[in-house]
Every structure is written in structure tokens, then in C-alpha cells.
Design a protein around this motif. Structure first.
Motif, PDB file in Angstrom:
ATOM      1  N   GLY A 119      95.664  66.255  71.816  1.00 21.23           N
ATOM      2  CA  GLY A 119      95.877  64.824  72.001  1.00 21.23           C
ATOM      3  C   GLY A 119      95.227  63.941  70.953  1.00 21.23           C
ATOM      4  N   ARG A 120      94.335  64.514  70.151  1.00 21.52           N
ATOM      5  CA  ARG A 120      93.667  63.705  69.133  1.00 21.52           C
ATOM      6  C   ARG A 120      94.615  63.354  67.992  1.00 21.52           C
ATOM      7  N   ILE A 121      94.296  62.232  67.348  1.00 23.13           N
ATOM      8  CA  ILE A 121      94.863  61.968  66.023  1.00 23.13           C
ATOM      9  C   ILE A 121      93.689  62.100  65.060  1.00 23.13           C
ATOM     10  N   LYS A 136      87.075  66.740  54.485  1.00 21.76           N
ATOM     11  CA  LYS A 136      86.632  66.827  55.888  1.00 21.76           C
ATOM     12  C   LYS A 136      87.687  66.269  56.848  1.00 21.76           C
ATOM     13  N   VAL A 137      87.556  66.697  58.114  1.00 20.59           N
ATOM     14  CA  VAL A 137      88.468  66.224  59.153  1.00 20.59           C
ATOM     15  C   VAL A 137      87.722  65.228  60.031  1.00 20.59           C
ATOM     16  N   GLU A 138      88.287  64.009  60.139  1.00 23.43           N
ATOM     17  CA  GLU A 138      87.640  62.957  60.920  1.00 23.43           C
ATOM     18  C   GLU A 138      88.472  62.661  62.168  1.00 23.43           C
ATOM     19  N   ASN A 139      87.817  62.503  63.320  1.00 25.70           N
ATOM     20  CA  ASN A 139      88.554  62.132  64.539  1.00 25.70           C
ATOM     21  C   ASN A 139      88.891  60.647  64.507  1.00 25.70           C
ATOM     22  N   ILE A 140      90.166  60.332  64.726  1.00 23.24           N
ATOM     23  CA  ILE A 140      90.557  58.918  64.832  1.00 23.24           C
ATOM     24  C   ILE A 140      90.632  58.531  66.306  1.00 23.24           C
TER      25      ILE A 140
HETATM   26  C1  LIG Z   1      86.278  65.689  66.976  1.00 19.09           C
HETATM   27  O1  LIG Z   1      86.617  65.897  68.350  1.00 19.09           O
HETATM   28  C2  LIG Z   1      86.509  67.241  68.759  1.00 19.09           C
HETATM   29  C3  LIG Z   1      87.074  67.334  70.163  1.00 19.09           C
HETATM   30  O2  LIG Z   1      86.498  66.394  70.998  1.00 19.09           O
HETATM   31  C4  LIG Z   1      85.083  67.706  68.659  1.00 19.09           C
HETATM   32  O3  LIG Z   1      84.974  69.054  69.063  1.00 19.09           O
HETATM   33  C5  LIG Z   1      84.639  67.567  67.208  1.00 19.09           C
HETATM   34  O4  LIG Z   1      83.276  67.894  67.092  1.00 19.09           O
HETATM   35  C6  LIG Z   1      84.853  66.143  66.720  1.00 19.09           C
HETATM   36  N1  LIG Z   1      84.627  66.132  65.274  1.00 19.09           N
HETATM   37  C7  LIG Z   1      83.780  65.268  64.706  1.00 19.09           C
HETATM   38  C8  LIG Z   1      83.659  65.373  63.226  1.00 19.09           C
HETATM   39  O5  LIG Z   1      83.160  64.445  65.356  1.00 19.09           O
END
Ligand SMILES: *[C@@H]1O[C@H](CO)[C@@H](O)[C@H](O)[C@H]1NC(C)=O
Length: 418
Positions: A119-121, A136-140
Motif C-alpha cells: 500500500g505504500r508509495i 535510497k528508497v524513501e517512504n512517501i
Molecule cells: C518504510 O516503511 C516500511 C514499512 O512500514 C518500513 O519497514 C521501512 O523501515 C520504512 N523505511 C524508511 C526508510 O523509513
């Protein structure tokens, strides 16, 4: 085996078909034996047939489907000519640990955005020396929108499929939450169309496109089955996909097309007079006039087409995978709806999904380029899924490569198309 044995077998074979004993040169004992075999076989066949009917009946009784219909209107396209197998999609690299990145967009500075199975973008940054997809991968988003209506609560989170980026605003078509926007700087989410905005409600919001002035959003609701049960479409043969038009100024929502066979990717033409719509389970792409909503161009393809996106030169890229594996299985599957319906009563959802998937070669991936009028300009494939499989979207990148999204793999594939 000697001659006598052979002759004896021939005779008993013959009489087991005719069931009579007209031959005079045989002993009574041998005739009796043959008759015994005949009776036994008949009983066995009758028994097996009755068992099959009972199983079929039980399946029909237990089926969650109200109805199942013959699947027709699917045009068979051979893997010859322009579709002759090639391996143009087999060389490149993968961005690993990106679960089911169905759709990918590139933003400023070579940042990639994609929606995931949980469900994340997320935003995939370029590397420090500028290589797209290598940072790097960043959570939006977290994948959960507190308090929002859901098409199903079985997942406990959203499932963004189609995404588009306009300036700092990401637009997401989410199978669970409907249509929403995310500000990629503040990460603030705004629901535009919630799943209960219409009756019947949205069950599988799948893809979207936005007019250049931002006033209208066209989006697809793939099926009346939620994401946990969308494979049931394939078993019922019923087409319940819809296209909606959302007016971002007046907030008015109109259903403009219904009865589509898994309404998937949508893409406006350059002049915005047409909407290109992918009907996945009928293997076709249809051009609709946005005034009359009449179809005026259809392209049939030899795979399950998924999303459609426009290139900088105004052509369309359609991605998908899976030609049908065996014609005779396809024949049975399409023409015997009772068998399909019965299967849904007998098998678990994961088994049904796997069975459906096993009908197709999902490792055989396709990206086709279509002209404005739907001529096939280029077909890129990989029959073995070496780099990508179960692909859903092809996104041209600013460095000339092609990013491939997938509804099933754990990575994004980036293809060297040179
Ligand atoms: C992004 O979200 C995921 C799932 O909640 C989590 O496991 C991960 O650590 C998060 N990544 C960052 C860089 O915060």
C-alpha cells in the motif's frame, strides 16, 4: 509377444467396442471373459462420469458466483509477423526489494515513484552520481489512510496501482481507497473520490489520467470484485469494469463506460479527444471518443495488456504478459462456464488465482508501441522473464532506458533498449 496374443487382444478390443459376439471361431470361455471386461469397463466409466457430475454439481452449489458465461469476442493473435518472439526486454538491471511495483513515474531529478503491494508509495532516489533507480528508497506514504472508506478491509491497507505525477502532486488510483492525491513534499494525502462515492461502489480503482488543465480525471474501476477476489472475473466471464470522469472543480462524478472486461490502463490522447482504455481479460486496447463514448478503434494483442502510457513522441506504450499456454485448455476454459463456476465452489481463492495464472505464461513479457491510430510500430518481448516478469507498465526514463513495473515481481526492471 507372439502372434496368438496379439490376435487375442485385437479381438477383445473389437468386441469391447461393439459389445456383440459375432465371431464364430472363438471359444465360449474367451467370449465370457470379454463380456466381463466390457461390463466392468462400462460400470467404471459410468461410475467415474457420475462422480464427475456430482463433483461438478457440488461445486456449482457452493460457488460464490451468481452466474458464469461463455467467454467470447477474444481475437486470437499469433506470435508471428510483428509479434514474432524476440528478446528485446532481456537486458538491463533490477532494482530489488520493491514488492509488486505496478506503475512507475519519473519526477524531477531522476526520482522514481511507485505504489507497492503493502500500500505504500515510495520514491527511489538516483545514486549520488545520478544513476536513476540506484539510490535510497524513501517512504512517501505508509499505505494506510486512517478513517478512509475501503473497498475491502481484508488487506488492512491500500493498494495503489495507477499513479501520475503533476508538479508536486502525485495522483493515485488505489484499488482499496479509490482516488487520492499525495503532496510529494509535505506527504499530505487528500481523498478525491472515495470508494462509496457511487452506487454500486468502486471495488477496484485501477488507473487514471488527468487533462492538461487539471479539470478532469478519467479513471478505471476494473471489476465489481474487490482486490482479494478479482480472479473471479476470469471464472465468471462477466465484464463489470467501468470508466469514470471526475470533475475536479465541481466534484461531479460520472460513470461514462460500463461493462468492460477488466478495465485497466487509461491514457488520454494528445488532443484529449480520445481515451485509450485497456480491457485486460479480452486482450484488447480500445480508443473511445470522449464526447460520444463510442469505441472507434480496437487493437487486439496476444497477451494480457495492463497499463498504457504515452511516450514523448506521442506514441503509446502498452505493457503486459502471458500469452495463453495451451489452446485446448483455453478452449475448455472459455467455452464451459459451468466448469469454471464449479471450480470457484471447490477451490480456495489462492488455488483459483494460481490456476488462472497457470493458464498464462506470465514470464513471457511484452511492451508494444502503438501509433496515434493504433498501428503496431514496435514489439519488445522476453519469453523467459530473465529480467522482468508479470509486467504491468512500461515507463520511458529520461536517460533513454525503460522502467518496467510488475503486479507480481519483487523488483523494478530497467531495460537497456539500445
Ligand atoms: C518504510 O516503511 C516500511 C514499512 O512500514 C518500513 O519497514 C521501512 O523501515 C520504512 N523505511 C524508511 C526508510 O523509513
Amino acid at each position: 509377444m507372439d502372434d496368438k496374443h496379439v490376435r487375442r487382444r485385437k479381438v477383445s478390443l473389437k468386441s469391447s467396442f461393439t459389445g456383440t459376439d459375432s465371431t464364430t471361431n472363438r471359444s465360449a470361455i474367451s467370449a465370457e471373459k470379454t463380456h466381463g471386461t466390457f461390463n466392468f469397463c462400462t460400470v467404471l466409466i459410468l461410475f467415474a462420469t457420475s462422480c464427475l457430475f456430482v463433483i461438478l454439481g457440488v461445486g456449482l452449489y457452493l460457488s460464490p458466483l451468481k452466474n458464469a458465461v461463455i467467454i467470447d469476442g477474444l481475437v486470437n493473435v499469433e506470435l508471428t509477423g510483428v509479434y514474432a518472439i524476440n528478446s528485446k526486454l532481456s537486458v538491463g538491471k533490477r532494482i530489488e526489494n520493491i514488492p509488486s511495483p505496478e506503475c512507475i513515474v519519473e519526477g524531477l531529478g531522476g526520482k522514481l515513484y511507485t505504489g507497492l503491494a503493502d500500500g505504500r508509495i515510495v520514491c527511489i532516489h538516483p545514486s549520488s552520481d545520478g544513476e536513476i533507480g540506484a539510490g535510497k528508497v524513501e517512504n512517501i506514504t505508509t499505505g494506510i489512510i486512517q478513517g478512509a472508506a475501503m473497498s475491502t478491509d481484508a488487506l488492512g491497507h491500500g493498494r495503489p496501482f495507477g499513479i501520475r505525477l503533476v508538479g508536486k502532486t502525485l495522483y493515485a488510483a488505489d484499488a482499496v481507497y479509490g482516488l487520492y492525491t499525495v503532496d510529494i513534499v509535505t506527504k499530505h494525502i487528500t481523498i478525491l473520490v472515495s470508494t462509496n462515492a457511487k452506487n454500486p461502489p468502486l471495488k477496484f480503482t485501477d488507473d487514471l489520467d488527468i487533462t492538461a488543465d487539471g479539470n478532469f480525471i478519467y479513471f478505471s474501476d476494473a471489476t465489481h470484485n474487490p482486490i482479494t477476489h478479482y480472479h473471479l472475473d476470469a471464472y465468471s466471464g462477466i465484464c463489470s469494469g467501468r470508466i469514470f470522469r471526475y470533475n475536479t472543480i465541481s466534484k461531479r462524478l460520472d460513470e461514462v463506460i460500463s461493462g468492460l472486461c477488466f478495465a485497466n490502463g487509461v491514457q488520454l490522447s494528445n488532443d484529449e479527444h480520445q481515451l485509450v482504455v485497456v480491457e485486460t481479460t479480452r486482450n484488447r486496447i480500445i480508443w473511445y471518443d470522449i464526447e460520444t463514448w463510442q469505441p472507434h478503434n480496437v487493437v487486439n494483442v496476444p497477451f494480457l495488456p495492463d497499463n498504457v502510457r504515452m511516450t514523448d513522441s506521442g506514441t503509446y506504450l502498452v505493457a503486459g504478459s502471458g500469452p495463453f499456454l495451451r489452446p485446448w485448455i483455453k478452449y475448455i476454459f472459455f467455452n464451459f462456464p459451468s466448469v469454471r463456476k464449479s471450480m470457484t465452489g471447490l477451490l480456495s481463492s489462492p488455488t483459483l488465482f494460481r490456476t488462472f495464472q497457470n493458464l498464462y505464461a506470465v514470464q513471457h513479457v511484452f511492451v508494444i508501441e502503438l501509433s496515434v491510430t493504433g498501428e503496431v510500430l514496435n514489439v519488445m518481448q522476453d519469453a523467459d522473464g530473465r529480467l522482468a516478469y508479470a509486467i504491468a507498465t512500461a515507463t520511458p526514463l529520461s536517460d533513454g532506458r525503460l522502467a518496467l513495473g510488475s503486479w507480481h515481481s519483487n523488483h523494478i526492471a530497467i531495460v537497456d533498449t539500445t
